[in-house]
Each structure stands twice: as C-alpha cells, then as structure tokens.
Design a protein around this motif. Structure first.
Motif, PDB file in Angstrom:
ATOM      1  N   MET A 473     102.103  37.126  44.016  1.00  0.00           N
ATOM      2  CA  MET A 473     100.672  36.852  43.908  1.00  0.00           C
ATOM      3  C   MET A 473     100.011  37.882  42.998  1.00  0.00           C
ATOM      4  SD  MET A 473      99.759  35.899  47.886  1.00  0.00           S
ATOM      5  CE  MET A 473      97.982  35.883  47.627  1.00  0.00           C
ATOM      6  N   ARG A 476     100.969  37.340  39.331  1.00  0.00           N
ATOM      7  CA  ARG A 476     100.198  36.268  38.676  1.00  0.00           C
ATOM      8  C   ARG A 476      98.755  36.689  38.441  1.00  0.00           C
ATOM      9  NH1 ARG A 476      99.689  30.729  41.914  1.00  0.00           N
ATOM     10  NH2 ARG A 476      98.775  32.205  43.384  1.00  0.00           N
ATOM     11  N   GLU A 477      98.130  37.279  39.460  1.00  0.00           N
ATOM     12  CA  GLU A 477      96.709  37.624  39.358  1.00  0.00           C
ATOM     13  C   GLU A 477      96.443  38.640  38.258  1.00  0.00           C
ATOM     14  OE1 GLU A 477      92.679  37.429  40.357  1.00  0.00           O
ATOM     15  OE2 GLU A 477      94.341  36.174  41.044  1.00  0.00           O
ATOM     16  N   HIS A 478      97.345  39.610  38.107  1.00  0.00           N
ATOM     17  CA  HIS A 478      97.110  40.701  37.155  1.00  0.00           C
ATOM     18  C   HIS A 478      97.992  40.590  35.916  1.00  0.00           C
ATOM     19  CE1 HIS A 478      94.328  42.975  39.702  1.00  0.00           C
ATOM     20  NE2 HIS A 478      95.054  42.531  40.713  1.00  0.00           N
ATOM     21  N   ARG A 479      98.631  39.432  35.737  1.00  0.00           N
ATOM     22  CA  ARG A 479      99.439  39.166  34.543  1.00  0.00           C
ATOM     23  C   ARG A 479     100.475  40.269  34.329  1.00  0.00           C
ATOM     24  NH1 ARG A 479      94.206  37.710  33.532  1.00  0.00           N
ATOM     25  NH2 ARG A 479      93.858  35.518  32.986  1.00  0.00           N
TER      26      ARG A 479
END
Length: 574
Positions: A473, A476-479
């Motif tokens: 998670m 994905r959120e912080h690339r």
C-alpha cells in the motif's frame, strides 16, 4: 498563538528530519491540525509517510537511515503503537541504526480542564503505568515531554543521542494536552547542532595502534571479520586495501552492510567459523558475533584484536569472544592510521610473505567462485527450484549501484554468495533477530535513493512478518516500486534446523515432522496484487528468467513487483 506542536515540527526540521513515518491515533489531533495549518499557509513541513502498520514505519525509517546515515522519526499511537514498534526497535539497536520513535500518550486531564482532554473511552484504557518500559531494553534514551517550553531542547538532545556512536534508537513521548499547549515565541529557545549536536567517534592513539601493527606484522595466518563497518561508505575500500597489503583473508559474519567488495581476492565468504582454527592473528572490525564458538576450534595461541564502536558489547549480558586488544572508536579513522603505521614498518621480507598470501587467497577466491557457479547451474525441478539458481538468474540483472535488502534467513548464505555486491551501501541486512525487516527497509532505501532499483529477497515466513499488505500500500501511495523475491519453502526452515542441531537423531528427524510446515500453496504474489503490486508465482525453473524480466519491467515502469519462487518445502505434508 503557536502551540507546542509548531515548535515540535520546527525542532524536527532543525535536526534534519525530513520524513515522519506515521501510524497516527487519537493522541495526534494537534499534529494533524498544525500540519493542515502549515499546508494552508504554504509553510514547508516534514513529509508525512502514512504506514498502515508500525512494522513498516519502523523498518522504512531504518532502511532510509542505513542508506543515508540520517535518522528519521516514526510517530505511533500510545502504548498500542509502541508495542507494535518494539520489534523494529530491537532490529535498529542491533543494527546500530539511528531512529527516533515518538509516541503520543493518553490525555492526563479528565473533565475538560485543558485543550486535548479525554473525550473517548479508549483514552482511559491506553494509559499504562510505565509505557517506556515496553522499549527500555532497546533504546539509548527515553523522555516524556513535561512542557512545550523545552520541546526544542529535548528533541535536539534525542537527535544528538541517536547519532552519537554507537548509534541507535531513542524514545520520546508527549501527551495531547502538551501538544496543544499555546506558548509565545519568545519563550522557546533554539538549540543549534554546532553547540548541542552529536559526538563523533574518535580515532585511536599510536601506542595502541603500534601494538596492533606489531602483532599483525608478526602474523603468518591472519584473518579479519566484520559485519557493519561498511555503514560508513569509505570503510570497505580501507578493509580491502589493508587486506591486500597484509595478505589477510576477510570474512563477513551476518553482514548488515557490504564490508569489502565481493571482487576482492581477499574476500573469503560469510562462514568464518571453520577458518578460526588456522588463524594465528585475528582482527575483528565492527562485528557482534564473529563466529559460532560451538562450530569453531579456536587456536589458543592466536592473538585477537577488536576495533569497534562498542568493543565491550555493553548491551549483551554474555559475549564470550577472545580479544586481547580492544580499541573503541571509528573504524574508518583507525584503519587509515593503522595502514600508515604498517606501510612505515613493513620490511621487504614481510611484503614478500604478504604477497604470497595474497596470491593464495586469489586462487582460493577463484575456486570458490567456480564452486558457486556449479551449485547455481543445477536448476532444480518443478516445485523444487534450486534457490541458488534463482539467485544466479537475479544476479544477471542486478546492477552495481542497485540496492539489495536480504532477509532470506536460512537461505541467506546463498543470497550472499550468488548476488555479488561490489559497492558500499548496496547491501542491507538486519543485525537483529526480528523478522519482517525486509519490505519496509527496501521501501526506505527506495525513498532515499529513488533513482536506484531496490531488490528485496525474502523467505516466505519473513515476508508474512513484514506486513506485506501495508508495505505494498505504501509502495503504491508513495510511488516506491521495489522488487520482492520470495523463496517459498512452505514454513520455517530455521525451526527445523535448530531441532536437528540439538537432536540430530531424535524423533522429529525420524518422523520428518518439525512443527515448521505452514502455508503450502499460499499465493503471496496475490497479497502484493491486492495492494497494487504486480505479482507472479513460478514453480518451474524454466520460467524463472522470463518471470524476473517481466517483474523488473514492471518495477522500471513504476510499479512494485512480487515474484514467488517455489523451492523445496521444509517438510512433507501429512
């Protein structure tokens, strides 16, 4: 009127803390509010990285600090968040990693006496008598903030403590009413680093180094063992230079960092125990467990010297390794000076003998590389892929500047053999015993070095411990695309191995049951997919190379990837 939280955030910035790895709760309302105010006014603040589990937050901060040398802050929720963070603290302290763990506290007022007073049932249930007692064995320093008036002094003190050698974590707590306290600007003093900063480790005097040099020059079969000297990027080259000059075989024992390039003819591997018997001189450099005494036949006439930020191992109740000469300080500075003394004192006869040892080491090094290649050449069979083969295929694509985070536990020796690291700070391991380090540390390393590819090699058990749903998670959120390779043996090979070492001919061996078989058929790749990662599972060795290529392409494209490889199970199903 500014609040304690304003000064709190200012103090963190003054200390060079760029990231707050957070799992927030009811105790952090003032922090949430002040961050929103700052954002509305365009005021820069430390970047918040929300982590759905504390183990990810702790190990992200750990990985970031291991790559950069700069400790960051983790903010967690009262005693519950602290309890979830303790394993990460254990890993940090055993790995000599600076980190500041900040926990809120249950409000201390009950009837609305102050802003931030108790307003929910949980506030009454999250106030233990000694919250810091949860972390006391694993921190260098702990403090409960009594007033916002001293917040800048307290945080500067915390930052200086965690960055002074031996580095490690600290614990800071603050109640909600304190965070919400309003304080005029002229009442909070500043505490700059030039006056209140960390204390660097010292070098050593020439008397001690002269004694060390004399013993080394008299040695005919010297060896060197290290684990975390490479946390300073200049030190691996110094160890290689010393080893080549003196003809010293260099071993790593449970390496936390790369301590010598794998291309050096002096690198002898990661199993020093068998070599201890033949050494007449040993130099320990920043290492906690140089060998396993039960597995080594120590030479009683050997001379052992120890260079370390903590040669007495103050946090270990029992240590038990022979060290005739202990030198506390910065191994980089000490080795630099030792080389100067050796070069001045070495005779032509010594230089010739050292060259002969170096030639022998080079032949042994080449033979070991050949043997490793032969081990990896056997691909295995479906459902039982040879892990050495998988790792050799991975070695084909990993580049010199890429970062490898390893947590393969019983397969760690194969990881360290097959994945040849050559540059400082491109190998990160866990000096502690808490599983679940790898995924978070890989994310932290990627955050610190976004231009590099970060590989994370894990066992299936350590993958489970890493809170993988939370980890991907965050990816994905912080690339933060990381490439995770899971060597799946359906359980805990460490439990099996320990049982066989204690009871080599016992009933567990006879029955083939070790209470270690769990999770057969689990699709760990789907765990990653559920949180946005790309996932594959391979059972046939013929599929490994192309699967690695597909996963790497996804990572290069900005998406985390999880590749599960089925290796021989730890035991057979009932």
């Amino acid at each position: 009127m500014p609040t304690t939280t304003d000064y709190f955030l200012e103090a963190l910035q003054d200390c060079g803390i760029d990231y707050l790895f957070c799992n927030l709760g009811t105790d952090h309302a003032p922090i949430v509010e002040v961050l929103a105010r700052w954002r509305a006014r365009g005021r820069p603040a430390p970047q918040v990285v929300l982590c759905p589990h504390e183990t990810v937050a702790m190990h992200m901060a750990m990985g970031y600090a291991m790559v950069t040398g700069r400790g960051q802050a983790v903010i967690v929720h009262v005693d519950a968040g602290t309890a979830n963070s303790v394993m990460g603290l254990h890993n940090c302290t055993r790995s000599r990693v600076p980190l500041l763990l900040i926990a809120g506290k249950a409000p201390f007022t009950v009837r609305g006496e102050l802003p931030g007073t108790r307003d929910t049932p949980i506030n009454f249930l999250q106030e233990p008598f000694d919250m810091a007692g949860l972390v006391r064995p694993y921190v260098k320093w702990s403090y409960d903030l009594p007033s916002g008036l001293v917040v800048k002094e307290a945080l500067r003190r915390a930052h200086s403590v965690i960055h002074s050698e031996p580095r490690g974590p600290a614990y800071f707590t603050v109640a909600r009413e304190i965070l919400a306290e309003e304080i005029a600007n002229d009442r909070v003093a500043a505490f700059p680093a030039e006056r209140f900063g960390p204390v660097p480790a010292a070098g050593a005097d020439d008397e001690a180094l002269g004694e060390l040099a004399d013993h080394l020059l008299a040695a005919r079969a010297p060896m060197l063992i290290s684990a975390y000297a490479g946390r300073h990027p200049q030190t691996p080259a110094l160890i290689d230079r010393l080893a080549r000059f003196c003809g010293i075989g260099v071993y790593e024992s449970n390496p936390i960092h790369l301590n010598i390039t794998r291309d050096s003819p002096c690198f002898c591997g990661t199993q020093p125990s068998p070599a201890v018997a033949g050494a007449d001189f040993g130099l320990l450099v920043d290492v906690d467990v140089p060998w396993i005494p039960k597995q080594a036949n120590e030479n009683p006439n050997a001379f052992w010297a120890h260079i370390d930020v903590d040669p007495i191992k103050k946090d270990s109740p029992i240590w038990g390794f022979p060290t005739h000469l202990r030198i506390a300080g910065d191994s980089r500075r000490i080795l630099e000076r030792l080389l100067v003394l050796l070069e001045a004192r070495a005779t032509p006869a010594y230089r010739a003998a050292a060259t002969a040892r170096l030639d022998a080491l080079a032949r042994t090094h080449a033979a070991r590389r050949h043997d490793m290649a032969e081990v990896a050449a056997v691909a295995g069979e479906p459902g039982r892929i040879n892990p050495a083969y998988i790792l050799a295929e991975l070695d084909r694509v990993i580049e010199d500047d890429d970062i490898l985070v390893h947590e393969a536990i019983t397969n760690a020796p194969l990881v360290l053999q097959q994945l040849r690291r050559t540059r400082p700070l491109t190998l990160l391991g866990n000096g502690g015993g808490g599983l679940g380090f790898g995924a978070g540390a890989a994310l932290g390393a990627k955050l610190a070095q976004p231009e590099r590819t970060v590989f994370h090699v894990s066992g299936d058990a350590s993958f489970v411990f890493s809170a993988p749903t939370a980890a991907y998670m965050v990816a994905r959120e912080h690339r933060l695309p990381i490439f995770s390779i899971v060597l799946d043996n359906c359980g805990w090979a460490g439990v099996k191995g320990a049982t066989l070492r204690v009871y080599p001919d016992g009933e567990a061996k006879a029955s083939g049951k070790f209470q270690a078989y769990l999770g057969a058929g689990t699709r760990y790749d789907k765990v990653g997919e559920a949180a946005g990662a790309y996932g594959e599972c391979v059972e046939d060795p013929a599929d490994v190379r192309e699967a690695i290529a597909r996963c790497l392409a996804e990572v290069k494209g900005g998406r985390a990837a999880v590749l599960v490889c089925r290796i021989a199970p730890v035991e057979q199903a009932s």
